[in-house]
Design an enzyme around this catalytic site. Structure first.
Site, PDB file in Angstrom:
ATOM      1  CG  ASP A   8      72.933  -1.019 -22.435  1.00  0.00           C
ATOM      2  OD1 ASP A   8      72.388  -0.186 -23.416  1.00  0.00           O
ATOM      3  OD2 ASP A   8      71.833  -1.689 -21.807  1.00  0.00           O
ATOM      4  CG  ASP A  46      69.751   0.263 -18.998  1.00  0.00           C
ATOM      5  OD1 ASP A  46      68.569   0.072 -19.537  1.00  0.00           O
ATOM      6  OD2 ASP A  46      69.861   0.055 -17.626  1.00  0.00           O
ATOM      7  CG  HIS A  48      66.875   2.804 -15.694  1.00  0.00           C
ATOM      8  ND1 HIS A  48      65.945   2.191 -16.660  1.00  0.00           N
ATOM      9  CD2 HIS A  48      67.826   1.710 -15.570  1.00  0.00           C
ATOM     10  CE1 HIS A  48      66.378   0.976 -17.109  1.00  0.00           C
ATOM     11  NE2 HIS A  48      67.513   0.703 -16.224  1.00  0.00           N
ATOM     12  CG  HIS A  62      71.075  -0.277 -13.482  1.00  0.00           C
ATOM     13  ND1 HIS A  62      69.726  -0.900 -12.690  1.00  0.00           N
ATOM     14  CD2 HIS A  62      70.772  -0.146 -14.620  1.00  0.00           C
ATOM     15  CE1 HIS A  62      69.060  -1.227 -13.616  1.00  0.00           C
ATOM     16  NE2 HIS A  62      69.551  -0.859 -15.054  1.00  0.00           N
ATOM     17  CE  LYS A  87      69.152  -1.296 -23.460  1.00  0.00           C
ATOM     18  NZ  LYS A  87      68.945  -1.456 -21.924  1.00  0.00           N
ATOM     19  CB  CYS A 132      70.799  -4.918 -22.828  1.00  0.00           C
ATOM     20  SG  CYS A 132      70.013  -4.451 -21.356  1.00  0.00           S
TER      21      CYS A 132
HETATM   22  C1  VGL Z   1      71.015  -4.227 -18.199  1.00  0.00           C
HETATM   23  C2  VGL Z   1      69.868  -5.185 -16.376  1.00  0.00           C
HETATM   24  C3  VGL Z   1      69.371  -4.261 -16.060  1.00  0.00           C
HETATM   25  C4  VGL Z   1      71.805  -4.669 -19.384  1.00  0.00           C
HETATM   26  C5  VGL Z   1      70.105  -3.285 -18.092  1.00  0.00           C
HETATM   27  O1  VGL Z   1      72.337  -3.524 -20.120  1.00  0.00           O
HETATM   28  O2  VGL Z   1      72.040  -5.788 -19.721  1.00  0.00           O
HETATM   29  N1  VGL Z   1      70.611  -5.457 -17.333  1.00  0.00           N
HETATM   30  N2  VGL Z   1      69.446  -3.000 -17.004  1.00  0.00           N
HETATM   31 ZN    ZN Z   2      68.559  -1.135 -16.469  1.00  0.00          ZN
END
Ligand code: VGL
Ligand code: ZN
Length: 195
Positions: A8, A46, A48, A62, A87, A132
């Site tokens: 990420d 990440d 979404h 985010h 993911k 993550c």
């Molecule tokens: C993450 C919070 C929400 C991460 C992803 O990549 O650590 N943290 N989504």
């Molecule tokens: Zn996230």
């Protein structure tokens, strides 16, 4: 066979992003150097859908699919990344780990991919240490990979002070090796990318 997993390293987790991790951008040069030492590099994003369930509870919106915030940081070298695993795509279920969603129902394909490549050892870096990175490391261990976390190539969100340090201890307690990038950069020969 070793693989480096970049977790990420996206704009929204860096200063100026919507879920900024302090110093998040500082992992980028380290990740770029580390990549040169591996034959296989993979990355997670990440990713979404708009209105993801986590935006109503824990996190500000985010890494929304297709937005600038969801892109890899521009300074990250992606030329050696063999495959990107997405993911958090299920609108209702979050996914901190790069391997499985938080309910452990759906796989991203990362584990099968690594096994198919003959990977036995994984090295993890990226964002965020206390979410993550941690869940990716714990799943890697559970799947039987020898797992190292490159501590200085990760940064934590620190929702609560001390979360990052606790996450490191949790990963160590579960069997992860906690290593520094300098050790790897000195000890390892340059990799030959397979892809
Ligand atoms: C993450 C919070 C929400 C991460 C992803 O990549 O650590 N943290 N989504
Ligand atoms: Zn996230």
């Amino acid at each position: 066979m070793d693989a480096l997993i970049l977790v990420d390293i996206q704009n929204d987790f860096c200063p100026g992003g919507s879920l900024a991790v302090e110093g998040g951008d500082r992992v980028v040069p380290v990740a770029n150097e580390l990549q040169k030492k591996f034959n296989l590099v993979v990355a997670t994003k990440d990713w979404h859908p708009p209105g993801h369930a986590s935006f109503e509870t824990l996190w500000p919106p985010h890494c929304v699919q297709g937005t600038e915030g969801a892109e890899f940081v521009a300074a990250l070298d992606t030329s050696r990344v063999a495959h990107v695993f997405l993911k958090g795509t299920d609108p209702a279920v979050d996914s901190y780990s790069g391997f499985f969603d938080n309910e452990h129902k759906r796989s991203t394909g990362l584990g099968d991919y690594l096994r198919a490549q003959g990977v036995t050892d994984v090295f993890i870096c990226g964002l965020a240490t206390d979410y993550c990175v941690k869940f990716t490391a714990l799943d890697a261990l559970r799947l039987g990979f020898k797992t190292s976390v490159v501590e200085d190539a990760c940064r934590g969100v620190e929702v609560n002070a001390g979360d990052t340090a606790r996450a490191v201890e949790e990963m160590r307690g579960a069997g992860a090796r906690i290593v520094r990038s300098g050790e790897l950069l000195r000890a390892r020969r340059d990799g030959v990318p397979a892809a």
